[in-house]
Design an enzyme around this catalytic site. Structure first.
Site, PDB file in Angstrom:
ATOM      1  N   ASP A 106       0.824  -1.210   0.000  1.00 44.16           N
ATOM      2  CA  ASP A 106       0.000   0.000   0.000  1.00 44.16           C
ATOM      3  C   ASP A 106       0.859   1.261   0.000  1.00 44.16           C
ATOM      4  OD1 ASP A 106      -1.342  -2.272   1.549  1.00 44.16           O
ATOM      5  OD2 ASP A 106      -3.035  -0.969   1.129  1.00 44.16           O
ATOM      6  N   LYS A 107       0.271   2.351  -0.500  1.00 49.69           N
ATOM      7  CA  LYS A 107       0.948   3.645  -0.433  1.00 49.69           C
ATOM      8  C   LYS A 107       0.720   4.297   0.923  1.00 49.69           C
ATOM      9  CE  LYS A 107       1.120   8.343  -2.203  1.00 49.69           C
ATOM     10  NZ  LYS A 107       0.587   9.361  -3.142  1.00 49.69           N
TER      11      LYS A 107
END
Length: 701
Positions: A339-340
């Site tokens: 995930d960012k």
């Protein structure tokens, strides 16, 4: 930014497998609210220190040996002072004992104290030449320097100094190197066993472009020919000047080295400080015969490490690391994407970089909220899917019941968690796989690639968002003009992927063939990522159709996995069974055994309404004859099978009042003391925590 309505509709139409009411809450209020830790194939969390990482630097594998076959003297000298007639001191070491041979901005340092190297501070040339010849050579070197420093032009033929005939080949080789290392502004030429010394005109030319100190160190670096080493010129804000340096180095030494420009850390986007990095081309001396020992010494280096990143896309992190290490993004391998908006820990392997070099950039990358640790040498790269799963530590804030639900919130939360813990969740691919919130989704690019529409795929990749910032202004300019060179000048340096694509488009043109070459500027893992995104989108739609059509029953024509212990998606066709009418009647199989194919050339489809649905969708998208191979991009997509249900493992949770948590959500008030949920669990590889939370909360994010 326009609301991504198509995306919202797509994900709000997904099914649930459980029937509890659920509750509302906020995830990812800050990156620290969403921590992802990869679990390796041995079941260990990758953020834990390994035994290998505790080893001292002295145990780290050395850099590869020099290009030359023979044992070569590595000469370390102090810069030659302008106008000085003093000899430069030399430090003599055998390159076989050199644990960290680096050049340019990464020079070897001479330790103070009573090291063995200190005792070896001798005049190498003095040991190889007689006293008179050595004095004359030093005087010749000083005369050349004095004339250059006084701006006096050398009149007539280039001056020469002969060392005489030296019959021993090994001694000649050592002398050639020793002279060029001690006096980089000189060159040596062999004539029938005679060594002739001349001024290095290219050195003087480079001094017109860079400082003498830089020229001095550059030619030393060039002569040392240390594989996997690099040289960095001083930072330079003048683009035209950098271009001149690039041109000079590539014109004179392009067959031996290559140059690249990288921004310095903490640069000003309006006036960036750029450094030019030089490194030896891989093909140098590639076809030379080697002994088995030399081949082993020169084999590709692989360095494994754990990457911790915060609030950063993985591809952006890889691009930044590649820039700092002087390699390219495809030199990195990893087991999965992360995930960012989170704090993530994942295993990575980088080629052609030693553990020492990686350790040297630790401080620099901390400024980008990245850390590397567990650094160690390994024998090979990683592959996608080479992990057991991921561990998640998540904070869900601002908890409240669903609209018009008067039940006790704590009871609703307990009911939801226990329900999913026992029954599982629909194993959808998560929204981050498709680029939630963006105008163009990754699956759209993947569909264009599968259809061979290379120009369209590039256009989609460079489609801007409705934002007025340098990146999107550059993208808008490209769509209006197709001017790759002009767009490149507008695109910020930190957008590594976009700049890589644009550089190829500038070189090959915005044509079908040019766009094929542009896609090849991306590593294979990134090219296949977009195709997988399209396959993932179709799988999500397929499982929704399957559950809407047949519910939790296992029916004739379904596909089931016969391997109860299989946790990944890559089980063979032999493990997939087609349910018969008799097996349906006898309830032989349970819903958690049902799988659906992820599109590819080596899968079978269900033999019921779901199989017909797949064919209709492929026809709708223009892929009815697609073989799921894109030869022009060297992409082969065999496909796989994915279980429609999954369960979280090792699930634990705790309800806590908001003011007891250190990190406050934006706009929260202590006097309201809303509840937050701290939840931890493990998921198998390729499962999404946001999808599991969606099933628990009955709430789309």
């Amino acid at each position: 930014m326009e609301e991504d309505t198509d995306f919202r509709i797509r994900f709000s139409s997904l099914c649930f497998i459980t029937d509890h009411v659920g509750f509302h809450g906020t995830i990812k209020s800050s990156p620290s609210d969403f921590v992802v830790i990869e679990i390796d194939e041995q079941g260990q969390l990758v953020n834990k220190a390994t035994d290998e990482s505790i080893c001292k630097i002295s145990k780290v594998l050395p850099e590869p040996s020099n290009f030359t076959k023979k044992t070569k003297l590595d000469l370390q000298i102090l810069p030659f002072e302008e106008g000085s007639n003093k000899e430069a001191s030399t430090l003599v070491r055998c390159s076989n004992d050199d644990q960290n041979p680096q050049c340019g901005s990464e020079k070897d340092t001479i330790n103070s104290g009573t090291s063995e190297c200190e005792e070896e501070r001798v005049d190498v040339l003095g040991s190889l030449l007689d006293e008179r010849t050595n004095e004359l050579l030093t005087q010749f070197a000083c005369d050349i320097k004095e004339k250059w420093n006084s701006k006096t032009e050398l009149v007539g033929p280039s001056p020469e100094f002969s060392l005489g005939r030296i019959l021993d080949k090994n001694r000649r080789a050592i002398l050639h190197s020793a002279i060029r290392q001690k006096f980089p502004f000189l060159i040596t030429v062999g004539k029938n066993s005679e060594i002739v010394v001349k001024p290095n005109i290219e050195y003087k030319e480079l001094c017109l472009l860079v400082s003498e100190e830089e020229a001095f160190d550059f030619f030393k670096y060039l002569d040392a020919k240390k594989e996997n080493s690099k040289f960095t010129f001083k930072p330079d804000t003048d683009k035209d000047h950098r271009k001149a340096v690039h041109h000079f180095v590539n014109k004179k030494f392009g067959n031996l080295v290559e140059t690249k420009s990288f921004p310095e850390p903490n640069y000003n986007a309006g006036n960036p400080n750029i450094v030019i990095t030089v490194r030896f081309r891989e093909k140098a001396h590639k076809h030379r015969k080697r002994s088995r020992l030399e081949y082993q010494e020169r084999k590709v280096i692989y360095t494994a490490f754990t990457l911790r990143k915060e609030n950063m896309e993985m591809f952006e992190a890889v691009g930044f690391l590649a820039m700092k290490l002087g390699v390219i993004p495809s030199d990195f391998s990893y087991a999965g994407l992360k995930d960012k908006k989170a704090i993530t820990y994942q295993a990575m392997v980088v080629r052609k970089v030693t553990p020492e070099r990686l350790k040297n950039i630790e401080k620099e990358i901390e400024k980008k909220r990245m850390n590397v640790f567990n650094i160690r040498s390994v024998d090979d790269s990683l592959r996608l899917g080479q992990l057991k799963g991921n561990h998640f530590d998540i904070v869900i804030r601002n908890l409240k019941t669903q609209i018009n639900d008067s039940a006790n919130l704590r009871e609703r939360i307990l009911e939801a968690i226990e329900n999913v813990k026992n029954k599982g969740f629909v194993n959808y691919y998560g929204p981050q796989r498709f680029g939630l919130g963006r105008r163009v989704h990754t699956d759209q690019i993947g569909l264009a690639l599968l259809k061979g529409e290379m120009v369209k795929a590039v256009t989609l990749f460079l489609t801007p968002e409705d934002l007025d910032d340098p990146v999107n202004r550059a993208k808008k300019y490209f769509l209006q003009t197709e001017d790759a060179k002009g767009t490149l000048s507008l695109m910020p340096e930190f957008k590594v992927r976009e700049r890589t694509l644009l550089e190829s488009l500038h070189r090959f043109g915005v044509t079908e063939e040019g766009c094929v070459q542009a896609w090849f500027s991306f590593p294979h893992s990134m090219r296949i990522f977009y195709v997988h995104a399209y396959s993932s989108k179709i799988w999500n739609e397929a499982v929704s159709y399957r559950l809407a059509t047949y519910g939790p029953r296992v029916v004739e024509g379904d596909l089931v996995c016969l391997d109860e212990d299989s946790d990944d998606e890559h089980f063979p066709n032999s493990k997939v069974h087609l349910v018969t009418e008799e097996e349906e009647s006898a309830n032989t199989y349970a819903i958690h055994q049902v799988v659906l194919p992820v599109l590819g050339y080596n899968i079978q489809y269900p033999k019921n309404k779901v199989g017909l649905w797949y064919q209709e969708v492929l026809s709708r998208d223009g892929l009815q004859t697609c073989r799921f191979k894109v030869p022009t991009l060297k992409l082969n997509v065999p496909g796989c099978y994915r279980k429609i249900l999954k369960q979280p493992h090792n699930l634990s949770y705790q309800l806590i009042e908001e003011n007891d948590i250190d990190v406050k959500a934006e706009g929260s008030h202590i006097d309201e003391a809303p509840l937050s949920l701290l939840i931890s669990f493990d998921l198998d590889a390729s499962c999404y925590a946001t999808v599991c939370l969606r099933e628990i909360m009955k709430h789309d994010f």
